[in-house]
Design a protein around this motif. Structure first.
Motif, PDB file in Angstrom:
ATOM      1  N   ALA A  80      -3.908  -2.062   3.008  1.00  0.00           N
ATOM      2  CA  ALA A  80      -4.491  -0.700   2.537  1.00  0.00           C
ATOM      3  C   ALA A  80      -3.276  -0.008   1.914  1.00  0.00           C
ATOM      4  O   ALA A  80      -3.648   0.904   1.050  1.00  0.00           O
ATOM      5  N   ALA A  81      -2.061  -0.022   2.623  1.00  0.00           N
ATOM      6  CA  ALA A  81      -1.032   0.790   2.066  1.00  0.00           C
ATOM      7  C   ALA A  81      -0.318   0.217   0.715  1.00  0.00           C
ATOM      8  O   ALA A  81       0.568   0.964   0.442  1.00  0.00           O
ATOM      9  N   LEU A  82      -0.387  -0.908   0.319  1.00  0.00           N
ATOM     10  CA  LEU A  82       0.059  -1.604  -0.889  1.00  0.00           C
ATOM     11  C   LEU A  82      -0.399  -0.780  -2.105  1.00  0.00           C
ATOM     12  O   LEU A  82      -1.535  -0.860  -2.168  1.00  0.00           O
ATOM     13  N   GLY A  83       0.464  -0.454  -2.925  1.00  0.00           N
ATOM     14  CA  GLY A  83       0.146  -0.157  -4.252  1.00  0.00           C
ATOM     15  C   GLY A  83       0.011  -1.284  -5.225  1.00  0.00           C
ATOM     16  O   GLY A  83       0.292  -2.331  -4.592  1.00  0.00           O
ATOM     17  N   PRO A  84      -0.211  -1.155  -6.427  1.00  0.00           N
ATOM     18  CA  PRO A  84      -0.365  -2.508  -7.232  1.00  0.00           C
ATOM     19  C   PRO A  84       0.763  -3.384  -7.340  1.00  0.00           C
ATOM     20  O   PRO A  84       0.574  -4.510  -7.144  1.00  0.00           O
ATOM     21  N   VAL A  85       1.934  -3.006  -7.456  1.00  0.00           N
ATOM     22  CA  VAL A  85       3.331  -3.419  -7.665  1.00  0.00           C
ATOM     23  C   VAL A  85       3.487  -4.411  -6.256  1.00  0.00           C
ATOM     24  O   VAL A  85       3.583  -5.529  -6.179  1.00  0.00           O
ATOM     25  N   GLU A  86       3.527  -3.597  -5.109  1.00  0.00           N
ATOM     26  CA  GLU A  86       3.366  -4.366  -3.843  1.00  0.00           C
ATOM     27  C   GLU A  86       2.575  -5.315  -3.534  1.00  0.00           C
ATOM     28  O   GLU A  86       2.758  -6.294  -3.214  1.00  0.00           O
TER      29      GLU A  86
END
Length: 191
Positions: A80-86
């Motif tokens: 849930a904490a990941l942005g698109p790049v991560e």
């Protein structure tokens, strides 16, 4: 044809990123605006709780809840904490970053912003569907924000976004197609 499409999208994203003002009140879509879509036609209203589909939906949530592990809850929190790049790095590795792939990352971020705008507009089509924990006291979410009354659940922004990210990145990294879509499916189940 697909490589041409990927290259065309890539250059289109770069030209809009360069031409866009540094700060605008309303983001200008890079590829598609919500108003370009017939959202009421392409996204049906969610199933009512008292229908067979609505009950099956709730039973799936309760079944997953009954068998989820602490490790799955922790994985859901991390996802849930990941942005698109991560999120993409979880499949493509840490070498997928803005330094190594500046134009691809810019494309992914532009697509992400378009997806967010479309998802917000989609919420306006039928109104906000209350999350399962609001509709049924038996549902005990592990993520803290998924029981808020003002947090929409249909369509799931996280699920929709991960599928869009997988779709775009699989055109650029076709050897990772299966892994990208498996990660998107996993994100959906973790939600």
């Amino acid at each position: 044809m697909k490589p041409f499409l990927a290259i065309a999208l890539f250059f289109l994203a770069m030209s809009s990123a360069v031409a866009a003002p540094a700060q605008t009140a309303t983001p200008v879509p890079s590829f598609i605006a919500p108003s370009d879509l017939a959202l009421a036609t392409v996204r049906p209203k969610w199933p009512a709780d008292d229908t067979l589909e609505g009950r099956a939906d709730l039973e799936a949530v309760l079944a997953f809840q009954a068998y989820r592990s602490a490790a799955q809850e922790a994985e859901g929190d991390r996802d849930a904490a990941l942005g698109p790049v991560e999120w993409a790095q979880s499949v493509l590795g840490s070498q997928f970053n803005a330094q190594a792939y500046p134009l691809t990352v810019a494309l992914l971020m532009a697509v992400h912003e378009d997806m967010r705008a479309i998802n917000r507009a989609a919420n306006d089509v039928h109104g906000l569907r209350p999350r399962p924990a609001i509709r049924d006291q038996r549902v005990k979410p592990s993520l803290p924000n998924v029981s808020q009354a003002d947090s929409p659940s249909y369509p799931s922004a996280r699920t929709a976004s991960s599928l869009v990210w997988a779709s775009v990145l699989s055109e650029i990294f076709p050897d990772s197609r299966a892994a990208l879509f498996a990660a998107a499916d996993r994100t959906a189940w973790l939600r």
